[in-house]
Design a protein around this motif. Structure first.
Motif, PDB file in Angstrom:
ATOM      1  N   LYS A   8      -0.913  -4.242  11.076  1.00 46.14           N
ATOM      2  CA  LYS A   8      -0.638  -3.937  12.485  1.00 46.14           C
ATOM      3  C   LYS A   8      -0.896  -2.465  12.736  1.00 46.14           C
ATOM      4  N   LYS A  16      -5.108  -2.177  13.780  1.00 41.63           N
ATOM      5  CA  LYS A  16      -5.037  -3.325  12.883  1.00 41.63           C
ATOM      6  C   LYS A  16      -6.428  -3.640  12.351  1.00 41.63           C
ATOM      7  N   TYR A  55       3.121  -2.141   6.461  1.00 43.46           N
ATOM      8  CA  TYR A  55       1.911  -2.078   7.277  1.00 43.46           C
ATOM      9  C   TYR A  55       0.627  -2.535   6.594  1.00 43.46           C
TER      10      TYR A  55
END
Length: 60
Positions: A8, A16, A55
């Motif tokens: 993301k 992303k 992430y």
């Protein structure tokens, strides 16, 4: 060299799907830090282990 891809958006700068190469990882008194560079090596990112897990996905 380990490769990662963003799950993301991160810090409003990286979108992303952006791919990164892990340059180095270090640990100091139980705190891990990772240095990642974009695929073209133009930008550097220093993140913690929790940010890496939150992430990023490891890719081959």
């Amino acid at each position: 060299m380990k490769r990662y891809q963003l799950r993301k958006n991160l810090k409003g700068e990286y979108k992303k799907g952006t791919k990164f190469n892990m340059i180095t990882e270090s640990e100091f008194i139980g705190v891990k830090e990772f240095v990642l560079r974009t695929e073209d090596f133009s930008e550097r990112l220093v993140i913690s282990e929790s940010e890496l897990n939150k992430y990023f996905n490891r890719i081959k």
